[in-house]
Design a protein around this motif. Structure first.
Motif, PDB file in Angstrom:
ATOM      1  N   ARG A 272       0.805  -1.216   0.000  1.00 28.50           N
ATOM      2  CA  ARG A 272       0.000   0.000   0.000  1.00 28.50           C
ATOM      3  C   ARG A 272       0.840   1.268   0.000  1.00 28.50           C
ATOM      4  N   ASN A 273       2.072   1.164   0.521  1.00 28.69           N
ATOM      5  CA  ASN A 273       2.849   2.392   0.725  1.00 28.69           C
ATOM      6  C   ASN A 273       4.096   2.480  -0.143  1.00 28.69           C
ATOM      7  N   GLN A 274       4.015   1.816  -1.288  1.00 28.51           N
ATOM      8  CA  GLN A 274       5.174   1.795  -2.183  1.00 28.51           C
ATOM      9  C   GLN A 274       5.578   3.169  -2.686  1.00 28.51           C
ATOM     10  N   GLN A 275       4.611   4.080  -2.827  1.00 29.96           N
ATOM     11  CA  GLN A 275       4.928   5.422  -3.336  1.00 29.96           C
ATOM     12  C   GLN A 275       5.704   6.226  -2.294  1.00 29.96           C
ATOM     13  N   GLU A 276       5.074   6.362  -1.124  1.00 34.03           N
ATOM     14  CA  GLU A 276       5.661   7.226  -0.090  1.00 34.03           C
ATOM     15  C   GLU A 276       6.845   6.563   0.609  1.00 34.03           C
ATOM     16  N   LYS A 277       6.829   5.253   0.631  1.00 30.55           N
ATOM     17  CA  LYS A 277       7.860   4.477   1.316  1.00 30.55           C
ATOM     18  C   LYS A 277       8.048   4.886   2.774  1.00 30.55           C
ATOM     19  N   ILE A 278       6.923   5.106   3.407  1.00 32.26           N
ATOM     20  CA  ILE A 278       6.999   5.389   4.838  1.00 32.26           C
ATOM     21  C   ILE A 278       5.810   4.725   5.533  1.00 32.26           C
ATOM     22  N   ILE A 279       6.092   4.103   6.672  1.00 33.35           N
ATOM     23  CA  ILE A 279       5.030   3.419   7.415  1.00 33.35           C
ATOM     24  C   ILE A 279       4.777   4.184   8.712  1.00 33.35           C
ATOM     25  N   THR A 280       3.530   4.569   8.901  1.00 29.26           N
ATOM     26  CA  THR A 280       3.162   5.294  10.116  1.00 29.26           C
ATOM     27  C   THR A 280       2.061   4.528  10.839  1.00 29.26           C
ATOM     28  N   LYS A 281       1.692   5.038  12.003  1.00 32.98           N
ATOM     29  CA  LYS A 281       0.602   4.389  12.733  1.00 32.98           C
ATOM     30  C   LYS A 281      -0.695   4.452  11.936  1.00 32.98           C
ATOM     31  N   GLU A 282      -0.879   5.567  11.199  1.00 38.67           N
ATOM     32  CA  GLU A 282      -2.096   5.694  10.382  1.00 38.67           C
ATOM     33  C   GLU A 282      -2.107   4.625   9.284  1.00 38.67           C
ATOM     34  N   SER A 283      -0.919   4.351   8.733  1.00 42.49           N
ATOM     35  CA  SER A 283      -0.938   3.335   7.666  1.00 42.49           C
ATOM     36  C   SER A 283      -1.326   1.967   8.218  1.00 42.49           C
ATOM     37  N   ILE A 284      -1.020   1.724   9.488  1.00 42.64           N
ATOM     38  CA  ILE A 284      -1.405   0.431  10.079  1.00 42.64           C
ATOM     39  C   ILE A 284      -2.928   0.327  10.185  1.00 42.64           C
ATOM     40  N   THR A 285      -3.548   1.403  10.665  1.00 44.99           N
ATOM     41  CA  THR A 285      -5.012   1.405  10.764  1.00 44.99           C
ATOM     42  C   THR A 285      -5.641   1.178   9.392  1.00 44.99           C
ATOM     43  N   ALA A 286      -5.111   1.866   8.390  1.00 44.73           N
ATOM     44  CA  ALA A 286      -5.665   1.720   7.035  1.00 44.73           C
ATOM     45  C   ALA A 286      -5.467   0.298   6.504  1.00 44.73           C
ATOM     46  N   ALA A 287      -4.303  -0.289   6.791  1.00 44.23           N
ATOM     47  CA  ALA A 287      -4.033  -1.652   6.317  1.00 44.23           C
ATOM     48  C   ALA A 287      -4.982  -2.654   6.981  1.00 44.23           C
ATOM     49  N   LEU A 288      -5.259  -2.435   8.252  1.00 45.20           N
ATOM     50  CA  LEU A 288      -6.198  -3.323   8.944  1.00 45.20           C
ATOM     51  C   LEU A 288      -7.593  -3.222   8.322  1.00 45.20           C
ATOM     52  N   GLN A 289      -7.983  -2.002   7.968  1.00 44.30           N
ATOM     53  CA  GLN A 289      -9.285  -1.830   7.304  1.00 44.30           C
ATOM     54  C   GLN A 289      -9.310  -2.605   5.992  1.00 44.30           C
ATOM     55  N   GLU A 290      -8.187  -2.603   5.297  1.00 41.53           N
ATOM     56  CA  GLU A 290      -8.124  -3.360   4.041  1.00 41.53           C
ATOM     57  C   GLU A 290      -8.288  -4.862   4.307  1.00 41.53           C
ATOM     58  N   VAL A 291      -7.633  -5.325   5.361  1.00 46.89           N
ATOM     59  CA  VAL A 291      -7.783  -6.740   5.727  1.00 46.89           C
ATOM     60  C   VAL A 291      -9.258  -7.053   5.979  1.00 46.89           C
ATOM     61  N   PHE A 292      -9.915  -6.201   6.752  1.00 45.85           N
ATOM     62  CA  PHE A 292     -11.323  -6.462   7.078  1.00 45.85           C
ATOM     63  C   PHE A 292     -12.179  -6.482   5.813  1.00 45.85           C
ATOM     64  N   MET A 293     -11.866  -5.578   4.880  1.00 44.26           N
ATOM     65  CA  MET A 293     -12.641  -5.559   3.643  1.00 44.26           C
ATOM     66  C   MET A 293     -12.438  -6.840   2.849  1.00 44.26           C
ATOM     67  N   ARG A 294     -11.185  -7.244   2.739  1.00 46.64           N
ATOM     68  CA  ARG A 294     -10.892  -8.471   1.996  1.00 46.64           C
ATOM     69  C   ARG A 294     -11.550  -9.685   2.632  1.00 46.64           C
ATOM     70  N   GLU A 295     -11.555  -9.683   3.972  1.00 45.86           N
ATOM     71  CA  GLU A 295     -12.015 -10.877   4.687  1.00 45.86           C
ATOM     72  C   GLU A 295     -13.482 -10.817   5.074  1.00 45.86           C
ATOM     73  N   ALA A 296     -14.133  -9.682   4.822  1.00 42.18           N
ATOM     74  CA  ALA A 296     -15.504  -9.491   5.326  1.00 42.18           C
ATOM     75  C   ALA A 296     -16.412 -10.660   4.971  1.00 42.18           C
ATOM     76  N   HIS A 297     -16.309 -11.111   3.750  1.00 43.76           N
ATOM     77  CA  HIS A 297     -17.168 -12.176   3.281  1.00 43.76           C
ATOM     78  C   HIS A 297     -16.958 -13.455   4.107  1.00 43.76           C
ATOM     79  N   ALA A 298     -15.703 -13.820   4.278  1.00 44.38           N
ATOM     80  CA  ALA A 298     -15.373 -15.029   5.044  1.00 44.38           C
ATOM     81  C   ALA A 298     -15.785 -14.882   6.511  1.00 44.38           C
ATOM     82  N   PHE A 299     -15.487 -13.729   7.089  1.00 40.88           N
ATOM     83  CA  PHE A 299     -15.821 -13.520   8.500  1.00 40.88           C
ATOM     84  C   PHE A 299     -17.340 -13.560   8.700  1.00 40.88           C
ATOM     85  N   GLN A 300     -18.049 -12.915   7.787  1.00 43.22           N
ATOM     86  CA  GLN A 300     -19.501 -12.897   7.879  1.00 43.22           C
ATOM     87  C   GLN A 300     -20.052 -14.324   7.768  1.00 43.22           C
ATOM     88  N   GLY A 301     -19.483 -15.085   6.850  1.00 41.92           N
ATOM     89  CA  GLY A 301     -19.908 -16.474   6.654  1.00 41.92           C
ATOM     90  C   GLY A 301     -19.704 -17.302   7.907  1.00 41.92           C
TER      91      GLY A 301
END
Ligand SMILES: Nc1ncnc2c1ncn2[C@@H]1O[C@H](COP(=O)(O)OP(=O)(O)OP(=O)(O)O)[C@@H](O)[C@H]1O
Ligand SMILES: [Mg+2]
Length: 378
Positions: A272-301
């Protein structure tokens, strides 16, 4: 540039972090012919660890044998897979190899198969499915020890996902036959690995089972946080990213230090951060949201399939900061309004069977770290 964080397959070389203490201990055990039973929750890194160990002892001149029982579903597929690994014990020229296999496994007919375009030769076996398998199994269970004494090399034989044997060897006949042979082999160290704790316990701790007290128990824990943190920081920095120790701790915290889920989170962060090449606490929150989106279907199931009691219990467990809660304590039951300890016990038994939860030394934990986080956010 390639993502330096690998998940979902065996990790080797620079993708493999630490485990030096475990490697040293296992190498020591192997050198002294000790049998070992390695167990850990799913995806803690058992297979990666043992393959690293096998590489190292092989380089020292030991004979190595590795059989994964994950895809073995019957006696026939067991024989085929076992024989194939025995064939691999003899490297070298194919003629030579075939002759040696005929000596070791006289009841099997080897068949040479060419794989792919490069001449990559493999041996497969044919056998009479109606014939009595016991003598054939005797040959197989002697094979590693025989090659060991023929070559004068000490050997190590690994059985990965060994608990799977219970699904098709229901009467424990193969188990018994294995033990009868293996216990005579002083120059071979046998290593059994598995992730289903209750089955592994049953196999090796129950007095009535053939492998009772067969070896030393080796519970594999998570990677020590300091070592894992160093690994993560180095991987990011080597690929031009900026991170700091605090951010890395935060990543580890978000993934409960779990080897697989930590790598998964790092992989997403890196992508996700290939452009800026910097990892911050905000990027962690955003990455977790991405995980939830990807997994929402499985988790809901998964959620849909759970009983009400199981849902209540999981939400309660997910909310606890401490991973080592005792879900049967009256405090916990009262705090979360869970009713009787016996109904919670029943729910837990099912959740363990379905591998939603795993038993650890101190209590229970979620198999999927992110499912737990998802429940927390509900
Ligand atoms: N030493 C390690 N260094 C870095 N990552 C690791 C390490 N061990 C495990 N992992 C991470 O965990 C994942 C699973 O590793 P591995 O397949 O070796 O575990 P396992 O315990 O054998 O899993 P399973 O229960 O599925 O058999 C790897 O793909 C990797 O992302
Ligand atoms: Mg494995």
């Amino acid at each position: 540039m390639e993502n330096p964080f690998v998940y979902g397959k065996v990790v080797r070389g620079k993708y493999f972090a630490d485990r030096e203490a475990e490697i040293a201990e296992l190498i020591n055990d192997i050198a002294s012919g000790q049998n070992v039973i390695v167990f850990s929750p799913r995806r803690y890194g058992k297979t990666s660890l043992i393959l690293e160990v096998l590489d190292r002892v092989k380089a020292e001149g030991l004979l190595t044998f590795y059989l994964d029982l994950f895809k073995v579903t019957s006696q026939e597929t067991f024989i085929a897979a076992y024989a194939k690994e025995v064939a691999r014990l003899h490297g070298g020229r194919i003629q030579n190899m075939l002759k040696k296999i005929r000596d070791l496994l006289p009841r099997l007919v080897p068949k040479v198969v060419m794989k792919g375009e490069k001449v990559d030769v493999e041996v497969e076996f044919e056998f009479d499915p109606s014939a009595d398998k016991a003598p054939l199994l005797d040959d197989l269970f002697e094979a590693v020890a025989t090659v060991s004494s023929q070559t004068g090399k000490r050997a190590v034989a690994v059985f990965d996902e060994f608990q799977e044997i219970t699904s098709w060897d229901v009467k424990g006949q193969i188990e018994r036959q294995m033990r009868t042979h293996f216990q005579m082999h002083e120059d071979v160290s046998y290593i059994f690995m598995g992730s289903k704790r209750h089955l592994m316990q049953e196999l090796f701790r129950n007095k009535n089972r053939p492998f009772y007290r067969f070896g030393k128990h080796f519970p594999l824990e998570k990677i020590p946080e300091d070592e894992f943190a160093k690994f993560i920081q180095t991987r990011f920095e080597e690929t031009g990213f900026q991170t700091g120790p605090d951010v890395v701790r935060e990543i580890l915290h978000a993934a409960d230090d779990h080897p697989y889920y930590t790598q998964l989170l790092c992989h997403i962060l890196w992508d996700r951060n290939q452009q800026e090449k910097i990892i911050t606490k905000e990027s962690i929150t955003a990455a977790l949201q991405e995980v939830f989106m990807r997994e929402a279907h499985a988790f809901q199931g998964l959620w849909d399939m759970l009983t009400l009691k199981a849902r209540q219990l999981l939400v309660a467990l997910a909310k606890e900061e401490d991973t080592q809660v005792r879900p049967f304590s009256s405090d916990f039951l009262r705090k979360h309004n869970l009713g009787s300890a016996s109904s919670v016990q029943r729910a837990i038994t099912r959740l363990l069977e379905e591998e939603v939860l795993e038993k650890t030394d101190g209590g229970y934990q979620f198999t999927d770290v992110f499912f737990k986080r998802w429940l927390r956010e509900m």
